[in-house]
Design an enzyme around this catalytic site. Structure first.
Site, PDB file in Angstrom:
ATOM      1  CG  ASP A  49      -2.141  -7.334   9.207  1.00 39.66           C
ATOM      2  OD1 ASP A  49      -2.374  -7.499   7.484  1.00 39.66           O
ATOM      3  OD2 ASP A  49      -3.241  -7.089  10.063  1.00 39.66           O
ATOM      4  CG  ASP A  88      -4.053  -4.159   7.340  1.00 37.57           C
ATOM      5  OD1 ASP A  88      -5.587  -3.229   7.421  1.00 37.57           O
ATOM      6  OD2 ASP A  88      -4.107  -4.818   6.837  1.00 37.57           O
ATOM      7  CE  LYS A 118      -7.566  -4.418   5.590  1.00 38.91           C
ATOM      8  NZ  LYS A 118      -7.962  -5.819   6.197  1.00 38.91           N
ATOM      9  CD  GLU A 186      -8.050 -12.975   3.324  1.00 38.09           C
ATOM     10  OE1 GLU A 186      -7.084 -13.207   2.963  1.00 38.09           O
ATOM     11  OE2 GLU A 186      -7.539 -12.062   3.935  1.00 38.09           O
TER      12      GLU A 186
END
Length: 278
Positions: A49, A88, A118, A186
């Site tokens: 995204d 995503d 995801k 992340e």
């Protein structure tokens, strides 16, 4: 097996089986030409995204829609034959309930041909992940800095420092136990990323985490230097195509204004050359 057998794209179980093995390689992809460049080199391509910021000029990922993800997912699928595609789930498409998440995940997979989806979130998304997996939707999880939650996280900050490390470890264990086949970490401190990688049975995919993760992912426009609005600390630029591209456009403009383009080799004569269909 025939020596001429073609390599096929891995499946989620193949990615999961790479835990502790050769590092997994991934990049984001949003277009057919970019997908073709990474096909057979990357183990999986993520239709992220992040497309909202990278290609559409949005200030964050929050404005990305299902329609955008499907459009770009279809484009990427046309360029992949040997690399697995993950798409995503955009903000608002899965948080409300497991049933809503399934409807949207099923739509993403059926309309794009994605092998998996995801979604962001740890402990609080474990029930949704389990719901999807039980119904045939492979899920890649995403914890740590989750860009769809920047308004509650207070911006793009490192996650899991100090006392917050325990909570992030709990998130990692929760998504693994719920059935995710891998998890993106992340902007997580390297030592914590290494602990998580050692603790859970599914591959960890680092982005601003640790070289010790089971794999790595970057936004392709970041690593190619195409996106130049800012450069995250965790990005290594392997090219500067944005700068090179701007220079090329300037050279083209200079040639046009000087009437040196098009030149003789770029234009057509009134009569076709003998024996040629030009």
């Amino acid at each position: 097996m025939s020596a001429t057998a073609k390599k096929t794209a891995p499946l989620p179980d193949d990615i999961k089986a790479r835990k502790g093995g050769a590092p997994l390689v991934s990049l984001t992809a949003y277009t057919t030409p970019m997908a073709q460049m990474m096909d057979g080199i990357c183990d999986f391509a993520l239709v992220g995204d992040s497309v909202g910021m990278v290609l559409h000029g949005l200030p964050s990922t929050l404005g990305v829609t299902m329609e955008m993800m499907i459009l770009h997912g279809k484009a990427v699928a046309r360029g992949l034959k040997q690399t697995m595609m993950v798409v995503d789930m955009p903000f608002g498409s899965y948080e409300e309930s497991p049933a809503l998440a399934f409807r949207n995940a099923a739509r993403l997979m059926s309309e794009t041909g994605a092998a998996a989806v995801k979604l962001e979130g740890g402990v609080h998304m474990a029930d949704t992940i389990a719901f999807l997996v039980k119904r045939g939707v492979p899920v890649m999880a995403h914890i740590g800095l989750t860009p769809q939650s920047i308004n509650t996280l207070g911006g793009y900050k490192v996650q899991g420092r100090g006392a917050a490390a325990q909570s992030l470890m709990a998130d990692a264990k929760a998504v693994a136990e719920a059935g995710a086949f891998s998890v993106v970490l992340e902007k997580v401190p390297a030592a914590l990323a290494d602990e998580i990688t050692a603790e859970i049975a599914i591959p960890t995919i680092g982005i601003g985490a640790s070289a010790g993760c089971d794999g790595q992912i970057l936004v392709v426009d970041d690593m190619l230097g195409l996106f130049t609005a800012f450069k995250p600390k965790f990005v290594k630029r392997y090219a500067n195509l944005g700068t090179d591209g701007r220079a090329a456009i300037q050279a083209y403009a200079d040639d046009v204004r000087a009437r040196s383009f098009p030149a003789a080799e770029h234009i057509f004569a009134s009569d076709a050359p003998t024996g040629a269909a030009k």
